[in-house]
Every structure is written in C-alpha cells, then in structure tokens.
Design an enzyme around this catalytic site. Structure first.
Site, short mmCIF file in Angstrom:
data_model
loop_
_atom_site.label_atom_id
_atom_site.label_comp_id
_atom_site.label_asym_id
_atom_site.label_seq_id
_atom_site.Cartn_x
_atom_site.Cartn_y
_atom_site.Cartn_z
N HIS A 234 0.83 -1.21 0.00
CA HIS A 234 0.00 0.00 0.00
C HIS A 234 0.87 1.26 0.00
CE1 HIS A 234 -3.40 2.61 1.04
NE2 HIS A 234 -4.19 1.57 0.78
N GLU A 371 -2.07 -0.21 -5.89
CA GLU A 371 -2.16 -1.46 -5.15
C GLU A 371 -2.47 -2.62 -6.09
OE1 GLU A 371 -5.05 -0.68 -1.87
OE2 GLU A 371 -4.90 1.38 -2.65
#
Length: 408
Positions: A234, A371
C-alpha cells in the site's frame, strides 16, 4: 528451528485503544501509547510463532537497501513490513524520494489518520461488505449461520471491514529472517481467530532491488485451514517528489484494462463489472490523472470526486505511471488480476522534511496509492469465478516488479 527469548518491560496496553480517534489527546500521550502498542504486538508475534531466525526488536529499525548498480535505493522498517522511502533518479541524474512517508516514525503506528502508508495490508486487503463472509463464499452470508464469519467493523460509520481490521498486518512488527545489501525477507505469523478469521496464516515478504531500476516484491502465505487471503503493498507515489507541483494531476497513467469493479454511490462494490469504454475510467491510452478526474463517473462517495477503483487487467497486464516534469517513470508487472488506484482525496498529512515538511502537508490529490491486488470483495461475488480461499495445499503467492526509468 530457533527460539527467540525477548525480555520486555512490564506494560499496560489495551489494543482496543487504537479503535478510538486519538487526535484530541496530547502528543506525549499518543507517543507513549504508540510505543506500548508496538512492544505489545512484538511480544504477541513472538509468542504466537517461534518460526523465526531473529527478532527485530526495534519496530522502526531502518533497513536500507540499494540496487547493485545504485539505480534505486529504498528504506523499510519491520513495523508493517513498511516501505518508508524510495529514491530513483530524475532526468538530470539526481535522486528523488518519490514515496509518501513520515520522518516521525510514530505516525506509522499511531497517527490520528492511518493511511496504511507503504505497508503490507492483510489478512484481507480492501473492503469486506458488512464485515461478514462465508466459506464457501455466498453473495448474502447470514450472520450466525454455519461456516459464516464476522470480522471487525473497523470502519464503524460504514459498518465494513477494511485492510485487515483494527490490527491488521500493517500494525505488527514483522521479523527480519534474512538480509543482504539489496534484499530483505520479513516474516509475520497471523494467529487463529485474529480479527475474526478462521485458521492461522504464515506470511513472508521479500523485497529486492535489482540493477536497471527494478524493485521486486514477492509474498508467500500459508494457511492452516480454509480462509480468505488478499494482500497488497500500500505505497503512495508522487513522481515529482512534491517539487514541481503539489499534486499528481499532470502525471500520466496507462492501464491495460477495459473493465473495473463497479461501485455504488457509497463506494461499495455492487457485484457488477463496468466497461470503461468512453468513460473517465478508460486509461488504455496514456492520459493525465487530472484530465477527467472531476467527471461525474469518478464519484466514489457523495460529493467526492477522484479515483478509487479496482481496474481489472486485460489478458496481458501492463501498467505505467510517469511525469513529464521530473522525467521519472515506472512500469509494473504483476501476477495479480487487478490494480486499485486511489488518488489521495482529502489528504492532510505532515510531509517529510525532504518534501518540504513538516510545515507543508501531503494534500488533496497529492499522490496515488497503486495497489496490485485481486478483485475487491470477491468473497461476496462467487459468480465472478475468483477464488480467494486458501488452505493447506493451496498457497497464496503475490508478486510485483516495478521498473523505474526516465523519459526524455
């Protein structure tokens, strides 16, 4: 097998305290709670599993890596297996740190806003609608029914589960198992029942910097029984390193994707798949992020415009992100079927000193989370044919390779 004995001071720490908004507490109190939390989680991880080589006693220990040809450099910390800095060269040959992060490392664990910056998130990344699922998956699992599980509703206002719950993988002190000048492997043991999930999971992540500006990430997870697993890295990026501009609206994005997971007006997946043709979600041709960001189709919540979608790669996945200002470009390869792009709507976080902080902030649309992952909330949509349930004999493997270069 080696065992690890760690002598820790006596502490009083309530893990549920992180469920509260701490922004109204004194800074000194928040820092003390943060330190108590990481010590507690380190102890919990050590007691949960002895399958480690040595313990990373300091959760914020800097792990500095560089590629053999010095083309890219990075720093990680054991807390959350988090990437905190990433340097690559611009078109003039100067290094820039193109990653959102914090000089005050306590903010990774106990900031009033928790953006999961640079961390590995899991056991299940992104959302689980109604914080309930069943095995085998069903569209409308009934709470309390056999083989139905209720996980943490850490987004209380929406009644959903997000990015691992209250204490996800990003909030644990991972253990360093091996390290060289260009690579590191970290390990985490996720015990049975944690955050409401069935069975335990052992997870390893290996970060490697290679010549030619390459950053590889390899994640492997082993489940003790049937359980959903969906992980991701992330990290938030700004390829100008917040120098030429405050936002990423002039960055170019290209995604080989003709479809996205459809979202309702509240940002939750509907179960449908949208064709992006003719919409502001079509990035099959390189297009600036800001060109259509205010289009009505980009609304992910009432009154909020910006990208926060899960693009489904076409059969030959390709992805590139670049800035004509700095000349920095990165291309991604992955074994994951989707990529979630979030353009940092509403951000207001203190910057690193290298980015003009702490008086300046990472602001609205100032970065992009990229992501690589599976289909969001697929455990509620078996009709998609996406199997996110792992078990002994079916290991979870996640890979990505980011190549950094410059454009003329």
């Amino acid at each position: 097998m080696r065992t690890v004995l760690t002598i820790l001071p006596r502490i009083h720490f309530d893990p549920s305290s992180i469920k509260k908004n701490l922004s109204d507490r004194p800074t000194e109190w928040r820092i003390m709670q943060s330190r108590k939390m990481v010590i507690f989680l380190t102890l919990l991880a050590a007691l949960s599993s002895l399958h480690v080589s040595y313990a990373a006693y300091d959760p914020f220990l800097p792990i500095n890596l560089k590629a053999p040809d010095n083309s890219v450099k990075a720093t990680f910390i054991p807390f959350g297996a988090t990437l905190t800095n990433f340097w690559t060269k611009d078109r003039t040959g100067k290094f820039r740190d193109v990653l959102l992060g914090f000089d005050n490392k306590e903010l990774y664990s106990n900031g009033p806003d928790h953006p999961y910056a640079g961390a590995i998130v899991g056991r299940y990344a992104n959302r689980i609608k109604n914080a309930t699922f069943s095995i085998p998956p069903s569209e409308y699992p009934i709470p309390g029914a056999p083989n139905t599980y209720e996980v943490s509703k850490n987004i209380v206002s929406e009644g959903i589960f997000l990015h691992g719950g209250f204490i996800g993988y990003d909030r644990f002190n991972w253990t360093i198992t091996s390290q060289t000048s260009s690579s590191v492997t970290l390990y985490h043991f996720d015990p049975p029942g944690h955050e409401g999930f069935p069975g335990s999971v052992k997870v390893w992540v290996t970060y490697t910097l290679k010549s030619g500006g390459i950053w590889d990430t390899y994640i492997k997870a082993l489940a003790s029984e049937k359980t959903p697993i969906m992980l991701t890295s992330h990290a938030y990026w700004n390829l100008d390193a917040w120098q030429e501009s405050e936002d990423i609206l002039d960055h170019y994005l290209q995604i080989n994707s003709s479809k996205v997971v459809a979202l309702a007006s509240d940002g939750h997946p509907t179960g449908d798949i949208w064709d992006v043709t003719g919409t502001a979600l079509d990035f099959r041709t390189p297009t600036t992020v800001g060109a259509r960001i205010d289009d009505s189709s980009t609304s992910t919540a009432p009154g909020v415009h910006g990208y926060d979608y899960d693009w489904i790669y076409d059969p030959k996945p390709s992805f590139q992100f670049y800035s004509k200002k700095s000349g920095i470009k990165f291309e991604a390869k992955t074994n994951q079927p989707c990529v979630q792009i979030y353009t940092c709507q509403g951000f207001n976080l203190p910057r690193k000193a290298a980015h003009g902080g702490p008086t300046k902030v990472y602001g609205n649309r100032g970065c992009a989370a990229i992501e690589q992952q599976s289909y969001v909330d697929a455990i509620h949509h078996p009709s998609w044919g996406v199997d996110q349930i792992y078990h002994p004999g079916r290991d979870y493997v996640w890979t990505s390779s980011y190549k950094f270069s410059v454009i003329p």
